[in-house]
Structures are given as structure tokens and as C-alpha cells.
Write a protein that holds these residues in place. Structure first.
Motif, mmCIF file in Angstrom:
data_model
loop_
_atom_site.group_PDB
_atom_site.id
_atom_site.type_symbol
_atom_site.label_atom_id
_atom_site.label_comp_id
_atom_site.label_asym_id
_atom_site.label_seq_id
_atom_site.Cartn_x
_atom_site.Cartn_y
_atom_site.Cartn_z
ATOM 1 N N ALA A 12 0.766 -1.091 0.010
ATOM 2 C CA ALA A 12 -0.008 0.150 -0.047
ATOM 3 C C ALA A 12 0.864 1.229 0.055
ATOM 4 N N MET A 13 1.843 1.515 0.827
ATOM 5 C CA MET A 13 2.451 2.653 0.860
ATOM 6 C C MET A 13 3.416 2.813 -0.216
ATOM 7 N N ASP A 38 9.280 -7.638 -4.250
ATOM 8 C CA ASP A 38 8.285 -7.881 -3.619
ATOM 9 C C ASP A 38 8.169 -9.528 -3.154
ATOM 10 N N GLU A 100 11.046 3.448 5.205
ATOM 11 C CA GLU A 100 9.797 4.027 5.533
ATOM 12 C C GLU A 100 10.181 3.596 7.154
ATOM 13 N N LYS A 101 9.255 4.362 7.980
ATOM 14 C CA LYS A 101 9.172 4.283 9.500
ATOM 15 C C LYS A 101 8.642 3.146 9.854
ATOM 16 N N ASN A 129 7.691 11.335 7.580
ATOM 17 C CA ASN A 129 6.714 12.371 6.560
ATOM 18 C C ASN A 129 6.151 13.248 7.362
HETATM 19 N N1 LIG Z 1 4.917 7.002 6.891
HETATM 20 C C1 LIG Z 1 3.463 6.738 6.925
HETATM 21 O O1 LIG Z 1 2.569 7.801 6.992
HETATM 22 C C2 LIG Z 1 3.025 5.344 6.726
HETATM 23 C C3 LIG Z 1 1.525 5.057 6.608
HETATM 24 C C4 LIG Z 1 1.622 3.601 6.296
HETATM 25 C C5 LIG Z 1 2.562 2.689 6.400
HETATM 26 N N2 LIG Z 1 3.802 3.031 6.517
HETATM 27 C C6 LIG Z 1 4.915 2.083 6.802
HETATM 28 O O2 LIG Z 1 5.268 1.643 5.577
HETATM 29 C C7 LIG Z 1 5.659 0.134 5.871
HETATM 30 C C8 LIG Z 1 4.809 -0.690 4.622
HETATM 31 O O3 LIG Z 1 3.808 -0.524 5.029
HETATM 32 P P1 LIG Z 1 2.445 -0.946 4.158
HETATM 33 O O4 LIG Z 1 1.116 -0.304 4.591
HETATM 34 O O5 LIG Z 1 2.936 -0.760 2.757
HETATM 35 O O6 LIG Z 1 2.453 -2.532 4.266
HETATM 36 P P2 LIG Z 1 1.913 -3.668 3.057
HETATM 37 O O7 LIG Z 1 1.746 -4.892 3.924
HETATM 38 O O8 LIG Z 1 0.632 -3.014 2.250
HETATM 39 O O9 LIG Z 1 2.998 -3.667 2.111
HETATM 40 C C9 LIG Z 1 4.281 -4.269 2.427
HETATM 41 C C10 LIG Z 1 4.729 -5.127 1.284
HETATM 42 O O10 LIG Z 1 6.347 -5.651 1.693
HETATM 43 C C11 LIG Z 1 6.409 -6.886 1.130
HETATM 44 N N3 LIG Z 1 7.519 -7.531 1.706
HETATM 45 C C12 LIG Z 1 7.486 -7.886 3.074
HETATM 46 N N4 LIG Z 1 8.731 -8.655 3.454
HETATM 47 C C13 LIG Z 1 9.451 -8.363 2.160
HETATM 48 C C14 LIG Z 1 10.820 -8.611 1.909
HETATM 49 N N5 LIG Z 1 11.781 -9.462 2.812
HETATM 50 N N6 LIG Z 1 11.263 -8.325 0.647
HETATM 51 C C15 LIG Z 1 10.475 -7.853 -0.353
HETATM 52 N N7 LIG Z 1 9.218 -7.397 -0.047
HETATM 53 C C16 LIG Z 1 8.682 -7.845 1.085
HETATM 54 C C17 LIG Z 1 4.985 -7.586 1.234
HETATM 55 O O11 LIG Z 1 4.725 -8.720 0.366
HETATM 56 C C18 LIG Z 1 3.985 -6.354 0.951
HETATM 57 O O12 LIG Z 1 3.565 -6.163 -0.333
HETATM 58 C C19 LIG Z 1 5.618 -0.074 6.996
HETATM 59 O O13 LIG Z 1 6.985 0.180 7.481
HETATM 60 C C20 LIG Z 1 4.458 0.801 7.585
HETATM 61 O O14 LIG Z 1 4.844 1.104 8.996
HETATM 62 C C21 LIG Z 1 4.122 4.432 6.733
#
Ligand SMILES: NC(=O)c1ccc[n+]([C@@H]2O[C@H](COP(=O)([O-])OP(=O)(O)OC[C@H]3O[C@@H](n4cnc5c(N)ncnc54)[C@H](O)[C@@H]3O)[C@@H](O)[C@H]2O)c1
Length: 344
Positions: A12-13, A38, A100-101, A129
Motif C-alpha cells: 500500500a505505502m 516483493d 519507511e518508518k 513524513n
Molecule cells: N509514513 C506513513 O505515513 C506510513 C503509512 C503507512 C505505512 N507506513 C509504513 O510503510 C511500511 C509498509 O507498510 P504498508 O502499509 O505498505 O504494508 P503492506 O503490507 O501493504 O506492504 C508491504 C509489502 O512488503 C512486502 N514484503 C515483506 N517482506 C518483504 C521482503 N523481505 N522483501 C520484499 N518485499 C517484502 C510484502 O509482500 C508487501 O507487499 C511499514 O513500515 C509501515 O509502517 C508508513
């Protein structure tokens, strides 16, 4: 000069990162996405299609994609549990890394990443951010100006009831680990002080739809006797606060409040006689640098400037670890039922 980038973690992020790059000419002119990684190949393929990324190497293993692309930079957008392995692999390949955090899943992992970045002599920075937004920059500017005197306290209220579903409703310490770091980091930034200790009462209130830790009440001692209090809940129904928290900053001459949206009120003592002096409103100027108020795009731009110039990024890992220490210190304090010192 252009830099080639491998983006690791296509969930998602990652879409927010790519939107920030594609909608900011300075970034889209400078960065070339050459690889997507991924664990789930379909997710990476779908991201490439959604953002029209052609000529990209797509894979499930970062090491393999780095060998194929010889990238300069890794954008790390994986889940926190995978972060340590991703960042160490990227640094070992001679890449600069923006994560990312949160910067790590534990203080031990965070310290290890700082050692790896120092050894590789590469930039290692963290996406915090929510400090790159107009309101937080305005608060910092007013505090720095001295208009409300020396600050003595910051108080933040965060009361929202989001029904996310998914991993957040199952994890431990959900508010502290997944959200509070934004407000903790902003308080550190706005005050310019160093967090020294914390006492925290963490609960999962009656009626909570989370498994653990939907609420936290923390009192931090900062340097120069500044107090920072945080009262938060992620299971608070009814009229909510802003996602940025509602702020009150107390100084020796006056106070500043921000509702976390558009309303700033700053004032110093008035001239009335008697018990109370009344108050005199003062202006809260706009941020001095508008380009620092665009969230992810501003963090990525700051990271690129650091690579180009060698000056440390604002959210460099060796600074951001102090915000991470506030989170893990609060969790530790809640577990022990006593105040703990922050060691970062
Ligand atoms: N800064 C912000 O405002 C904010 C908001 C939401 C999420 N985040 C952070 O962003 C990060 C990701 O969150 P998200 O919501 O996108 O999660 P998500 O679960 O939607 O996506 C994470 C992706 O990483 C992949 N993944 C996991 N381990 C892996 C690896 N070893 N190698 C390659 N790919 C791998 C997963 O398959 C998944 O597709 C987290 O650290 C979350 O805290 C930050």
C-alpha cells in the motif's frame, strides 16, 4: 545526474512513494526506477503496471535484483519485521537507503543498522513524513523565534477511532508502535530538545476492537526541564482530533495551540490588572521554506540533497533513532510500571 532506484516492498505505502516521485518534477527528473522487489511477484507486477514502469527488473529477492540492476539507491517500503535484512543487504551493495518508518523493529536492530551505514559510508535515512508538513514547520518556526519565550512544555492529544481491520487489530502495542512515533518525532523536532526519560501507562480500553495497546498516556522529560505529555487512543469514537494531534506549547512568555488542522492560536501575556493579565494575540508565520511541507516528496528530496552534498539528511538514521527510543522506552515503561531512561 540521475540515480537508479530499486523499490523493495510493493504494498500500500509503495504507491504513496511512487505518487510522490511522479508528481514532483525535481524527483521524477532525477530518479529512475530500475527494479521492483516483493515477496509476492504479482504485487510487484501490478505496481509496475499501475505506474507505467517499463524496463524494470522485477523479482522476489532484493540481492538478485541489486546484482542485475547495479542500483544507486534502495527505497525500503517493506513491513518492519523485514526491514533489518533489507537495509543491511542494500548497504552491503553500496546503495544509499531511504526506509519507511519505523527505522527498525527493536533498538538492537536500529543500532546495528547505524553501524552498517557507517561502515558502508552511505546515506541511511527514514521517512518521518509527518514532520514535513506545514503545521509542524509553523510551530517550530514560532518556537525558534522566541515569541513565546523559552518553551517549558508540549502537550498533545490524539483521539481517533479508525477501523482498519488487518494486522493493526492483531498486533501488540499498536498505538505506540504504528502511530505515536509521528507525534513523538514532531515534539522532538518542534522543541529542539533531547528526550531523557519516560513514564507511560498503556491500556487496551474497554470496548477496544484492537488486541493490545490501543491507548497510551506518556509523560516524557526532555532536556532543559521541558515536559512532553502524550494522551492518545485509537479506539476513541465520537468527534475526533486531527491525525497530527491537538497541540499546546507552553513558553515562559506565552502559549501556542494548534488543532492539527488549520487553526493556530498564539498569544503572550496581556496588560490587564488583577488576578489574570489577559492575553495579547501574536502572529504565527507560515513556514519559511514551502518546499519542506510536502510529506513524502519533501523527505525524498531531502534524502537526495544529502546524497548530492554529503550533508546529513534531517531524518538520518542516527538522529531518528532518538524518536524510536521514545517509542520503545514508552513500551518498556508500560511493561515495568515505572519511569525509564532513554539511552539513544
Ligand atoms: N509514513 C506513513 O505515513 C506510513 C503509512 C503507512 C505505512 N507506513 C509504513 O510503510 C511500511 C509498509 O507498510 P504498508 O502499509 O505498505 O504494508 P503492506 O503490507 O501493504 O506492504 C508491504 C509489502 O512488503 C512486502 N514484503 C515483506 N517482506 C518483504 C521482503 N523481505 N522483501 C520484499 N518485499 C517484502 C510484502 O509482500 C508487501 O507487499 C511499514 O513500515 C509501515 O509502517 C508508513
Amino acid at each position: 545526474m540521475t540515480y537508479s532506484v530499486v523499490l523493495c516492498g510493493c504494498g500500500a505505502m509503495a504507491k504513496g512513494w511512487l505518487r510522490a516521485v511522479q508528481s514532483t518534477p525535481d524527483l521524477s527528473d532525477t530518479l529512475r526506477i530500475v527494479g521492483l522487489v516483493d515477496l509476492n511477484d504479482n504485487v510487484a507486477q501490478a505496481l509496475a503496471a499501475e505506474f507505467d514502469l517499463v524496463d524494470v527488473v522485477i523479482g522476489t529477492d532484493l540481492q538478485t535484483v541489486l546484482e542485475a540492476t547495479k542500483a544507486d539507491i534502495v527505497f525500503d517500503v517493506v513491513i518492519p519485521a523485514a526491514r533489518h535484512a533489507v537495509v543491511t543487504t542494500a548497504l552491503a551493495h553500496g546503495c544509499h537507503v531511504l526506509s519507511e518508518k519505523p527505522m527498525a523493529n527493536s533498538m538492537e536492530e536500529a543500532s546495528d543498522l547505524l553501524r552498517a551505514a557507517a561502515k558502508a559510508q552511505k546515506i541511511h535515512s527514514v521517512v518521518q513524513n509527518r514532520r514535513f508538513i506545514s503545521g509542524v514547520r509553523r510551530m517550530r518556526r514560532l518556537v525558534e523565534s522566541g515569541a513565546i519565550g523559552d518553551i517549558t512544555a508540549i502537550h498533545c492529544d490524539f483521539f481517533i477511532g479508525p477501523h482498519f481491520g488487518g494486522f493493526r487489530e492483531k498486533m501488540d502495542n499498536v498505538l505506540l508502535l504504528d502511530m505515536a512515533i509521528h507525534t513523538f518525532d514532531a515534539a522532538r523536532y518542534v522543541s529542539g530538545k533531547t528526550p531523557l526519560s519516560v513514564y507511560c501507562l498503556e491500556t487496551n480500553p474497554s470496548g477496544s476492537w484492537y488486541a493490545h495497546g490501543a491507548s497510551a498516556n506518556a509523560v516524557f522529560r526532555f532536556s532543559d526541564d521541558v515536559v512532553f505529555t502524550y494522551r492518545g487512543s485509537w479506539c476513541a469514537e465520537g468527534e475526533r482530533t486531527s491525525w497530527e494531534s491537538a497541540w499546546r506549547i507552553v513558553g515562559t512568555k506565552g502559549m501556542l495551540t494548534w488543532d492539527g488542522e488549520d487553526v493556530f492560536k498564539a498569544s503572550v501575556a496581556g496588560h490587564e490588572d488583577g488576578l489574570l493579565r489577559g492575553f495579547a494575540p501574536i502572529e504565527v508565520p507560515a513556514p519559511s521554506r514551502e518546499e519542506e511541507t510536502h510529506g513524502h516528496a519533501s523527505v525524498i528530496a531531502d534524502f537526495l540533497t544529502a546524497i548530492r552534498t554529503g550533508r546529513p539528511p534531517e531524518t538520518a538514521g542516527d538522529d531518528n533513532i532518538r524518536s524510536l527510543a521514545m517509542v520503545f522506552g514508552a513500551i518498556e515503561s508500560a511493561r515495568l510500571g515505572r519511569s525509564v531512561e532513554l539511552a539513544a
